[in-house]
Motif scaffolding. Sequence first.
Motif, PDB file in Angstrom:
ATOM      1  N   SER A 133       0.822  -1.216   0.000  1.00 11.42           N
ATOM      2  CA  SER A 133       0.000   0.000   0.000  1.00 11.42           C
ATOM      3  C   SER A 133       0.858   1.270   0.000  1.00 11.42           C
ATOM      4  CB  SER A 133      -0.937  -0.007   1.207  1.00 11.42           C
ATOM      5  OG  SER A 133      -0.194  -0.104   2.412  1.00 11.42           O
ATOM      6  N   ARG A 134       1.961   1.252   0.734  1.00 15.03           N
ATOM      7  CA  ARG A 134       2.806   2.453   0.799  1.00 15.03           C
ATOM      8  C   ARG A 134       3.429   2.748  -0.561  1.00 15.03           C
ATOM      9  NH1 ARG A 134       8.298   3.121   2.374  1.00 15.03           N
ATOM     10  NH2 ARG A 134       8.752   5.235   3.141  1.00 15.03           N
ATOM     11  N   GLU A 135       3.945   1.677  -1.238  1.00 19.16           N
ATOM     12  CA  GLU A 135       4.528   1.869  -2.560  1.00 19.16           C
ATOM     13  C   GLU A 135       3.488   2.363  -3.566  1.00 19.16           C
ATOM     14  OE1 GLU A 135       5.397  -0.464  -0.556  1.00 19.16           O
ATOM     15  OE2 GLU A 135       7.579  -0.263  -0.427  1.00 19.16           O
ATOM     16  N   ILE A 136       2.290   1.806  -3.484  1.00 19.56           N
ATOM     17  CA  ILE A 136       1.219   2.234  -4.394  1.00 19.56           C
ATOM     18  C   ILE A 136       0.924   3.719  -4.206  1.00 19.56           C
ATOM     19  CG2 ILE A 136      -1.259   2.004  -4.872  1.00 19.56           C
ATOM     20  CD1 ILE A 136      -0.945  -0.994  -4.326  1.00 19.56           C
ATOM     21  N   THR A 143       6.333  10.025  -6.000  1.00 22.59           N
ATOM     22  CA  THR A 143       7.480  10.164  -5.093  1.00 22.59           C
ATOM     23  C   THR A 143       8.193   8.847  -4.825  1.00 22.59           C
ATOM     24  OG1 THR A 143       6.041   9.870  -3.144  1.00 22.59           O
ATOM     25  CG2 THR A 143       6.406  12.136  -3.946  1.00 22.59           C
ATOM     26  N   TRP A 144       7.790   7.787  -5.539  1.00 23.65           N
ATOM     27  CA  TRP A 144       8.373   6.463  -5.260  1.00 23.65           C
ATOM     28  C   TRP A 144       9.829   6.386  -5.673  1.00 23.65           C
ATOM     29  CZ3 TRP A 144      10.269   2.519  -8.497  1.00 23.65           C
ATOM     30  CH2 TRP A 144      10.543   1.310  -7.853  1.00 23.65           C
ATOM     31  N   ARG A 145      10.672   5.814  -4.822  1.00 16.66           N
ATOM     32  CA  ARG A 145      12.068   5.519  -5.120  1.00 16.66           C
ATOM     33  C   ARG A 145      12.344   4.107  -4.610  1.00 16.66           C
ATOM     34  NH1 ARG A 145      11.025   9.394  -7.357  1.00 16.66           N
ATOM     35  NH2 ARG A 145      12.128  11.392  -7.566  1.00 16.66           N
ATOM     36  N   GLY A 146      12.683   3.205  -5.505  1.00 16.35           N
ATOM     37  CA  GLY A 146      12.920   1.833  -5.078  1.00 16.35           C
ATOM     38  C   GLY A 146      13.751   1.078  -6.082  1.00 16.35           C
ATOM     39  N   ASP A 147      13.814  -0.260  -5.916  1.00 15.58           N
ATOM     40  CA  ASP A 147      14.632  -1.061  -6.816  1.00 15.58           C
ATOM     41  C   ASP A 147      13.774  -2.033  -7.609  1.00 15.58           C
ATOM     42  OD1 ASP A 147      14.243  -3.464  -5.277  1.00 15.58           O
ATOM     43  OD2 ASP A 147      15.788  -2.770  -3.893  1.00 15.58           O
ATOM     44  N   ILE A 148      14.407  -2.861  -8.407  1.00 17.99           N
ATOM     45  CA  ILE A 148      13.729  -3.713  -9.378  1.00 17.99           C
ATOM     46  C   ILE A 148      12.805  -4.733  -8.720  1.00 17.99           C
ATOM     47  CG2 ILE A 148      15.567  -5.440  -9.455  1.00 17.99           C
ATOM     48  CD1 ILE A 148      13.581  -4.103 -12.464  1.00 17.99           C
ATOM     49  N   ARG A 149      13.036  -5.040  -7.436  1.00 21.52           N
ATOM     50  CA  ARG A 149      12.211  -6.051  -6.778  1.00 21.52           C
ATOM     51  C   ARG A 149      10.744  -5.635  -6.679  1.00 21.52           C
ATOM     52  NH1 ARG A 149      15.595  -6.983  -1.375  1.00 21.52           N
ATOM     53  NH2 ARG A 149      15.628  -4.709  -1.560  1.00 21.52           N
ATOM     54  N   ALA A 150      10.508  -4.321  -6.758  1.00 17.91           N
ATOM     55  CA  ALA A 150       9.122  -3.846  -6.694  1.00 17.91           C
ATOM     56  C   ALA A 150       8.321  -4.255  -7.915  1.00 17.91           C
ATOM     57  CB  ALA A 150       9.097  -2.330  -6.537  1.00 17.91           C
ATOM     58  N   ALA A 151       8.970  -4.859  -8.919  1.00 19.65           N
ATOM     59  CA  ALA A 151       8.224  -5.367 -10.079  1.00 19.65           C
ATOM     60  C   ALA A 151       7.184  -6.402  -9.660  1.00 19.65           C
ATOM     61  CB  ALA A 151       9.203  -5.979 -11.091  1.00 19.65           C
ATOM     62  N   ARG A 152       7.404  -7.038  -8.508  1.00 16.35           N
ATOM     63  CA  ARG A 152       6.437  -8.036  -8.033  1.00 16.35           C
ATOM     64  C   ARG A 152       5.059  -7.420  -7.808  1.00 16.35           C
ATOM     65  NH1 ARG A 152       6.004 -13.003  -6.133  1.00 16.35           N
ATOM     66  NH2 ARG A 152       4.568 -13.456  -4.437  1.00 16.35           N
ATOM     67  N   ASP A 167       3.674   3.450 -15.558  1.00 14.95           N
ATOM     68  CA  ASP A 167       4.460   4.594 -16.011  1.00 14.95           C
ATOM     69  C   ASP A 167       5.302   5.190 -14.897  1.00 14.95           C
ATOM     70  OD1 ASP A 167       3.603   4.381 -18.587  1.00 14.95           O
ATOM     71  OD2 ASP A 167       2.025   5.890 -18.420  1.00 14.95           O
ATOM     72  N   ALA A 168       4.914   4.970 -13.642  1.00 20.38           N
ATOM     73  CA  ALA A 168       5.665   5.528 -12.512  1.00 20.38           C
ATOM     74  C   ALA A 168       6.779   4.598 -12.051  1.00 20.38           C
ATOM     75  CB  ALA A 168       4.707   5.806 -11.351  1.00 20.38           C
ATOM     76  N   PHE A 169       6.860   3.406 -12.658  1.00 26.50           N
ATOM     77  CA  PHE A 169       7.872   2.425 -12.221  1.00 26.50           C
ATOM     78  C   PHE A 169       9.204   2.730 -12.905  1.00 26.50           C
ATOM     79  CE2 PHE A 169       9.832  -1.914 -12.522  1.00 26.50           C
ATOM     80  CZ  PHE A 169      10.081  -2.042 -11.168  1.00 26.50           C
ATOM     81  N   ALA A 170      10.111   3.367 -12.155  1.00 30.75           N
ATOM     82  CA  ALA A 170      11.447   3.702 -12.678  1.00 30.75           C
ATOM     83  C   ALA A 170      12.458   3.370 -11.592  1.00 30.75           C
ATOM     84  CB  ALA A 170      11.525   5.178 -13.055  1.00 30.75           C
ATOM     85  N   VAL A 196       8.919  -0.589 -20.258  1.00 31.05           N
ATOM     86  CA  VAL A 196      10.000  -1.457 -20.727  1.00 31.05           C
ATOM     87  C   VAL A 196      10.930  -0.703 -21.678  1.00 31.05           C
ATOM     88  CG1 VAL A 196      10.524  -3.516 -22.085  1.00 31.05           C
ATOM     89  CG2 VAL A 196       8.687  -3.575 -20.398  1.00 31.05           C
ATOM     90  N   SER A 197      10.361   0.134 -22.535  1.00 29.91           N
ATOM     91  CA  SER A 197      11.184   0.904 -23.482  1.00 29.91           C
ATOM     92  C   SER A 197      12.127   1.839 -22.735  1.00 29.91           C
ATOM     93  CB  SER A 197      10.295   1.703 -24.426  1.00 29.91           C
ATOM     94  OG  SER A 197       9.547   0.840 -25.257  1.00 29.91           O
ATOM     95  N   ARG A 198      11.603   2.471 -21.668  1.00 32.76           N
ATOM     96  CA  ARG A 198      12.458   3.368 -20.885  1.00 32.76           C
ATOM     97  C   ARG A 198      13.616   2.609 -20.255  1.00 32.76           C
ATOM     98  NH1 ARG A 198       7.695   5.104 -18.668  1.00 32.76           N
ATOM     99  NH2 ARG A 198       8.291   4.164 -16.658  1.00 32.76           N
ATOM    100  N   LEU A 199      13.318   1.476 -19.648  1.00 29.86           N
ATOM    101  CA  LEU A 199      14.365   0.693 -18.984  1.00 29.86           C
ATOM    102  C   LEU A 199      15.359   0.142 -19.997  1.00 29.86           C
ATOM    103  CD1 LEU A 199      12.494  -1.280 -16.187  1.00 29.86           C
ATOM    104  CD2 LEU A 199      14.121   0.584 -15.922  1.00 29.86           C
TER     105      LEU A 199
END
Length: 794
Positions: A133-136, A143-152, A167-170, A196-199
């Motif tokens: 919920s916090r990440e969402i 304002t999210w800042r995290g790593d690739i594991r949040a892909a789950r 779109d906010a997943f970077a 995916v294109s951005r990454l």
Amino acid sequence: MNRYPRRALRLLSAAATGDGEQASLSRMLLPLHVVTHPELTKETLSALPEASAVVVAPLLKLGERDAEAPAEALPALLVAPPWTRKRTGRKARVARDVLGVPQAEVDWKPGEQEAWAATVVAETPWWREHDWSREIQQMQQGTWRGDIRAARLFTTGPEDVVRPLLDAFAPEHVWDTENYLRPVVARHGLHALPMVSRLAARYPATACGLLLPYRSVEVARQMAEWLVRRQSLRPTVLAWLRRHGRAAAALLVPDAVGPAGTPCTHAEQALRQLAAELGAEAVRGIAAACGAEAEEIVADLLAGDPLEAALPARMPSPCTWADPALFLQIRLTGGRGALPADAVRHVTTMLQISKPGDVYPGLATVTEHCDADSLAEFAWALFETWRFHGMQAKDSWALHSLGLLGDDETVRRLAPLVRAWPGENAHHRAVEGLTVLAAIGTDTALSHLHAISQRVPFKALKKRAREKIDEVAEGLGLTTDQLADRLVPGLGLADDGSTVIDYGPRRFTVTFDEQLRPCVHDEFGKLRKALPAPGVKDDPELAPAERKRFAALKKEVRTIASDQLRRLEAAMVTGRSWTTAEFRELLVEHPLLRHLVRRLVWLGDGDGTVTAFRVAEDLTLADVHDGAWTLHVDATVRLAHPLHLGDELEAWADLFADYEILQPFSQLGRPVHAFTDEEATGHRLTRFEGVTVPVGKLLGLTKRGWERGTPEDNGVERWFSRPITRDRHLVIALDEGIAVGMVDEFPDQTLETIWIDAAPGDYWPNHTYPHRLGEIAPVIASEILADLTDITAK
């Protein structure tokens, strides 16, 4: 040299063996002299001193030319390249209307989507049970800042909630990108394409494969760019082109018939590649669906010679100083002879018209048909001759040719020059040298590039080297430290971290001590002071070669050791961590680094508990009571600082003393300091203010992470600083300051003001500084106080 050829041979060969200022010049002149007087050189060789003869003997090959291959044995490009004939010419045209541009879509192979959806990556129990919920909320707010594991989140959360968040997943930190994101692509399809294109654009080496199922104009444009600019991604690009075939051609046509520019050039190259795969007629037929005008332009494009199309508008003048007779020959693969002089000149022309990031495509034919070692030697000879002729900027292609044809030996020769060039007022040339090292791109090249980013006295060069390393690491989806871990060579050591020096009748085992200094043991296990020289009973060929190998190993390890000791000590201070898998693979099981790992205390953080442990001789893990201990598969590992060990510190010190384990740097015996309560609530470290220290002691702190200030008026560096976090620095204002290039001008420096600030700079008494010393983490604070205590001690 021509009037007194014997004397010239003797003097040049003697000078070429030394390290004097004329050594480099002599090494350039000597090959020319040997080629000019081959018979005299053969007659005189036996009379030369041994060191000189070793230098001269290989140069006789310059006069002993291999048989030149006949024209029919050469690729057509090296016999009659396109610049030797009149150009056919092709008028630039732009299609006014392009019809039927395809929409973006996903094209799965049978069973592929299901396989991608089932991709599994190792995850901790905490991550599986995590409340998202916090990440969402943070993603919704941007304002999210995290790593690739949040892909789950995107594979387990409700589609209507998580899909708008794609779109906010970077992620700021990525690793194992394809495995983490394949289930996301499988579930969300076209909705995931922008993310995916951005990454993939940011981390092409690890994320480019995620674009394989997608078809769109944007994906086609990215693939066409990689085809031209990223040789390492060529297999993935070709796989995409072959997979989508005619559909890929339809996506490339709009750029190929559009306005002149980079996208047009890239699309033309990709269409030529597809024409080679599908046939020119098929590609023309696809273009026809976009309009008659587009069909005509593509037909004209495919009718032309791609090697001619890549030529510059104006060809450079022939390079008169690059005489093939002065260089070792370029050999064809398979023992088919050597390139004749004219073909060598054609190779030189291709190097002249190539630029970093824009290589003439004909060079691929050269590297395919010619021996790699001889190409590397040829490129080095070109470079050395360019140096001999004054290193004119217009001919700097000779330097960049090393990036196209060089190898690991090229790297070992070039890196010392790159380090030295800034001190010779050649900073720009040194930066070009960094580009060359990155272009060679082998582990050895990247290792030297990383070393330059850490250990050269020229701040600007270090900065540019760090930028290059960051680019490489980012392309691989790694941090700079993670890349550096992977670049430590194994040096051919056995799995137990040793190597055997075989003299024939005698054999010696080499291991390494706590400073990675070689330790030589004889066949009875007795430690010797040094490796003995070969004796009369030793194998006359094997023993000298093995002694030479040992000398090279010793030199290589000396370079590696200083870097790795510094990196591990810095990791202890900064709290850098490794995953269990990284710790095992890159440290414990590394044949060289294991000698350091076994002499340190580590912390394993898993299941909510932190345990201190060490790595035993047999690579098992043990706790402070010397009991067997198991590191959790999902744990993180870091080096222990004395502040982390608390009441166990003394027990660990006793254990290491009982086992007589010497540490590579001060860990268990490291002094611990802390701010007073008054200092912690203030913004100035007054206990050291007003103290005068020798400038040499101050500069010594640069080896411990401190940085010199930016030169200001009269080239004086008015402050010294140490990074604490990304936006916090401890800054020392100096009186008088350090004079650039003349550090002895002000031999004593007074620590005028010491404070914490967002960025290094000069101190102004009327300015308010809100940051307090107590904000500094205890370990960093202890290290800062230890450093300042050390340099101010009488």
